[in-house]
Design a protein around this motif. Structure first.
Motif, PDB file in Angstrom:
ATOM      1  N   GLU A  32       0.860  -1.177   0.000  1.00 42.44           N
ATOM      2  CA  GLU A  32       0.000   0.000   0.000  1.00 42.44           C
ATOM      3  C   GLU A  32       0.899   1.231   0.000  1.00 42.44           C
ATOM      4  OE1 GLU A  32      -0.711   3.364   1.986  1.00 42.44           O
ATOM      5  OE2 GLU A  32       0.027   1.780   3.291  1.00 42.44           O
ATOM      6  N   ALA A  33       0.562   2.220  -0.833  1.00 40.95           N
ATOM      7  CA  ALA A  33       1.359   3.443  -0.900  1.00 40.95           C
ATOM      8  C   ALA A  33       0.455   4.668  -1.008  1.00 40.95           C
ATOM      9  CB  ALA A  33       2.322   3.380  -2.080  1.00 40.95           C
ATOM     10  N   GLU A  36      -0.082   9.949   3.287  1.00 41.93           N
ATOM     11  CA  GLU A  36       0.128   9.817   4.733  1.00 41.93           C
ATOM     12  C   GLU A  36      -1.062  10.344   5.535  1.00 41.93           C
ATOM     13  OE1 GLU A  36       3.590   8.698   6.204  1.00 41.93           O
ATOM     14  OE2 GLU A  36       2.907   7.694   4.401  1.00 41.93           O
ATOM     15  N   LYS A  41      -5.130   5.138   5.282  1.00 42.75           N
ATOM     16  CA  LYS A  41      -4.312   3.923   5.294  1.00 42.75           C
ATOM     17  C   LYS A  41      -5.001   2.807   6.077  1.00 42.75           C
ATOM     18  CE  LYS A  41       0.302   5.762   4.488  1.00 42.75           C
ATOM     19  NZ  LYS A  41       0.733   4.903   3.385  1.00 42.75           N
ATOM     20  N   THR A  60       3.106  -1.842   3.941  1.00 38.51           N
ATOM     21  CA  THR A  60       2.708  -0.441   3.840  1.00 38.51           C
ATOM     22  C   THR A  60       3.936   0.414   3.607  1.00 38.51           C
ATOM     23  OG1 THR A  60       1.488   1.364   4.896  1.00 38.51           O
ATOM     24  CG2 THR A  60       2.797  -0.040   6.342  1.00 38.51           C
ATOM     25  N   ASN A  61       3.730   1.520   2.935  1.00 40.25           N
ATOM     26  CA  ASN A  61       4.802   2.458   2.647  1.00 40.25           C
ATOM     27  C   ASN A  61       4.486   3.744   3.407  1.00 40.25           C
ATOM     28  OD1 ASN A  61       6.845   3.933   1.572  1.00 40.25           O
ATOM     29  ND2 ASN A  61       6.113   3.881  -0.524  1.00 40.25           N
ATOM     30  N   THR A  62       5.224   3.999   4.473  1.00 35.21           N
ATOM     31  CA  THR A  62       4.985   5.199   5.263  1.00 35.21           C
ATOM     32  C   THR A  62       6.313   5.770   5.739  1.00 35.21           C
ATOM     33  OG1 THR A  62       3.818   6.149   7.160  1.00 35.21           O
ATOM     34  CG2 THR A  62       4.649   3.902   7.418  1.00 35.21           C
TER      35      THR A  62
END
Length: 71
Positions: A32-33, A36, A41, A60-62
């Protein structure tokens, strides 16, 4: 570098879908991107978790949110 003779095969492997469920139903790995935004999310990962196969690895991409807050 992509070779010109490989372009047709690459383009044929790209599939477009209208639903998240269709996108993840056969996935082995999902990342998941989304922006923010914590609620976004959380909602997206909940939907992915419900639609993805049991064996799928979901990431996840955070860069600013804590993982414990997202899950």
């Amino acid at each position: 570098m992509i070779q010109s003779e490989d372009i047709a095969d690459i383009l044929e492997s790209i599939h477009v879908s209208d639903t998240l469920e269709e996108c993840v139903q056969d996935a082995d790995y999902i990342i998941e991107a989304a922006p923010e935004v914590l609620a976004l999310k959380q909602d997206l990962l909940t939907q992915i978790d419900q639609a993805a196969p049991v064996h799928a690895i979901i990431g996840t991409n955070t860069s600013s949110l804590k993982l414990v807050d997202i899950t």
